[in-house]
Enzyme design. Sequence first.
Site, PDB file in Angstrom:
ATOM      1  N   GLY A  14       0.779  -1.232   0.000  1.00 26.02           N
ATOM      2  CA  GLY A  14       0.000   0.000   0.000  1.00 26.02           C
ATOM      3  C   GLY A  14       0.813   1.285   0.000  1.00 26.02           C
ATOM      4  N   ASN A  16       1.600   3.057  -2.620  1.00 26.40           N
ATOM      5  CA  ASN A  16       0.909   4.006  -3.514  1.00 26.40           C
ATOM      6  C   ASN A  16      -0.349   4.555  -2.851  1.00 26.40           C
ATOM      7  OD1 ASN A  16       2.048   4.297  -6.433  1.00 26.40           O
ATOM      8  ND2 ASN A  16       2.432   2.166  -5.840  1.00 26.40           N
ATOM      9  N   ARG A  67     -15.444 -14.864 -10.341  1.00 28.26           N
ATOM     10  CA  ARG A  67     -15.090 -13.438 -10.354  1.00 28.26           C
ATOM     11  C   ARG A  67     -16.308 -12.541 -10.249  1.00 28.26           C
ATOM     12  NH1 ARG A  67      -9.692 -12.631 -11.620  1.00 28.26           N
ATOM     13  NH2 ARG A  67      -8.741 -14.322 -12.782  1.00 28.26           N
ATOM     14  N   MET A  92      -4.183  -6.771  -7.073  1.00 25.87           N
ATOM     15  CA  MET A  92      -3.704  -7.814  -7.969  1.00 25.87           C
ATOM     16  C   MET A  92      -4.805  -8.812  -8.356  1.00 25.87           C
ATOM     17  SD  MET A  92      -0.798  -6.514  -8.308  1.00 25.87           S
ATOM     18  CE  MET A  92       0.319  -7.657  -9.144  1.00 25.87           C
ATOM     19  N   ASN A 109      -5.798   2.943 -12.622  1.00 24.95           N
ATOM     20  CA  ASN A 109      -4.824   1.917 -12.219  1.00 24.95           C
ATOM     21  C   ASN A 109      -3.418   2.426 -12.467  1.00 24.95           C
ATOM     22  OD1 ASN A 109      -3.843  -0.714 -11.464  1.00 24.95           O
ATOM     23  ND2 ASN A 109      -3.515  -1.144 -13.650  1.00 24.95           N
ATOM     24  N   HIS A 111       0.360   0.919 -13.251  1.00 23.01           N
ATOM     25  CA  HIS A 111       0.993  -0.314 -13.727  1.00 23.01           C
ATOM     26  C   HIS A 111       2.481  -0.043 -13.938  1.00 23.01           C
ATOM     27  CE1 HIS A 111       1.301  -4.189 -15.689  1.00 23.01           C
ATOM     28  NE2 HIS A 111       2.034  -3.609 -16.609  1.00 23.01           N
ATOM     29  N   LEU A 174       9.495   5.848  -5.918  1.00 23.23           N
ATOM     30  CA  LEU A 174       9.034   7.196  -5.568  1.00 23.23           C
ATOM     31  C   LEU A 174       8.458   7.934  -6.772  1.00 23.23           C
ATOM     32  CD1 LEU A 174      11.729   8.340  -2.987  1.00 23.23           C
ATOM     33  CD2 LEU A 174       9.413   7.495  -2.567  1.00 23.23           C
ATOM     34  N   GLU A 176       6.764   6.533  -9.098  1.00 24.52           N
ATOM     35  CA  GLU A 176       5.414   6.000  -9.286  1.00 24.52           C
ATOM     36  C   GLU A 176       4.429   6.745  -8.376  1.00 24.52           C
ATOM     37  OE1 GLU A 176       4.231   1.471 -10.087  1.00 24.52           O
ATOM     38  OE2 GLU A 176       4.522   1.886  -7.972  1.00 24.52           O
TER      39      GLU A 176
HETATM   40  C1  GAR Z   1       3.184  -1.021  -7.632  1.00 28.12           C
HETATM   41  O1  GAR Z   1       4.500  -1.018  -8.126  1.00 28.12           O
HETATM   42  C2  GAR Z   1       2.192  -1.082  -8.773  1.00 28.12           C
HETATM   43  O2  GAR Z   1       2.648  -0.460  -9.939  1.00 28.12           O
HETATM   44  C3  GAR Z   1       2.063  -2.557  -8.971  1.00 28.12           C
HETATM   45  O3  GAR Z   1       2.083  -3.107  -7.697  1.00 28.12           O
HETATM   46  C4  GAR Z   1       2.897  -2.303  -6.856  1.00 28.12           C
HETATM   47  C5  GAR Z   1       2.145  -2.046  -5.566  1.00 28.12           C
HETATM   48  O4  GAR Z   1       2.966  -1.460  -4.589  1.00 28.12           O
HETATM   49  N1  GAR Z   1       0.847  -2.846  -9.665  1.00 28.12           N
HETATM   50  C6  GAR Z   1       0.706  -3.848 -10.524  1.00 28.12           C
HETATM   51  O5  GAR Z   1       1.593  -4.613 -10.805  1.00 28.12           O
HETATM   52  C7  GAR Z   1      -0.680  -3.957 -11.122  1.00 28.12           C
HETATM   53  N2  GAR Z   1      -0.703  -4.916 -12.193  1.00 28.12           N
HETATM   54  P1  GAR Z   1       2.319  -0.801  -3.310  1.00 28.12           P
HETATM   55  O6  GAR Z   1       1.376  -1.825  -2.689  1.00 28.12           O
HETATM   56  O7  GAR Z   1       3.476  -0.511  -2.403  1.00 28.12           O
HETATM   57  O8  GAR Z   1       1.601   0.436  -3.748  1.00 28.12           O
END
Ligand code: GAR
Length: 198
Positions: A14, A16, A67, A92, A109, A111, A174, A176
């Site tokens: 978490g 992000n 789903r 995910m 989202n 990515h 960072l 991201e």
């Molecule tokens: C992030 O790097 C995000 O881009 C990636 O998961 C990570 C989550 O990190 N997302 C994916 O791969 C989606 N397909 P976080 O839980 O520390 O934010």
Amino acid sequence: MSHKRVAILLSGSGSNMAALVDSMTGDHPARPVLVVSNRPGAGGLDKAQARGVPTAVVDHRPFAGDRAAFETALTAVLEEARPDIICLAGFMRVLTEGFVTRWDGRVLNVHPSLLPRHRGLDTYARALAAGDTEFGATVHVVTAALDDGPILGQVHLPIHPGDTAEDLAGRLHLWEHRLYTDVLRRFAGGDTTPVRLP
Ligand code: GAR
């Protein structure tokens, strides 16, 4: 001014989500209203609680691959929070057309690749294996197709000789967060002009 209501979905640590929540203060046009995890033990739940954001868990496992039923439960939890915007932040699970249609155009989202390159998993290793000279992250509007949909922002970083997947992940981290917070602020204010970083 009434703030846009933001729900954040996650599966993991978490970071992000924390960056998004921390950004939504002052003159920001949005506020966090709910953090939902599909994993009961996700570190992001603690981070959200520490920030005073309500949390919920919708565990996907009891749905055993159904789903549509999982997404019905997820939507029920989200509907109570009445979000204007839903941010996937390390969430995910693949979302189907039913969910995407219900929240049409309001799901974002992040990515870890320069979409349309490297949809799906293991993006850093795949960028290296492909001999790419740059990598990065993309924030996009979620559509029914995996890691597709209108691009709202990208951060482009160089790949150096000898880089490992861990090096790339560490360097992107960072950036991201900065990308996602910049995009959310713009999007919540009604501006979909793509962000480009650095
Ligand atoms: C992030 O790097 C995000 O881009 C990636 O998961 C990570 C989550 O990190 N997302 C994916 O791969 C989606 N397909 P976080 O839980 O520390 O934010």
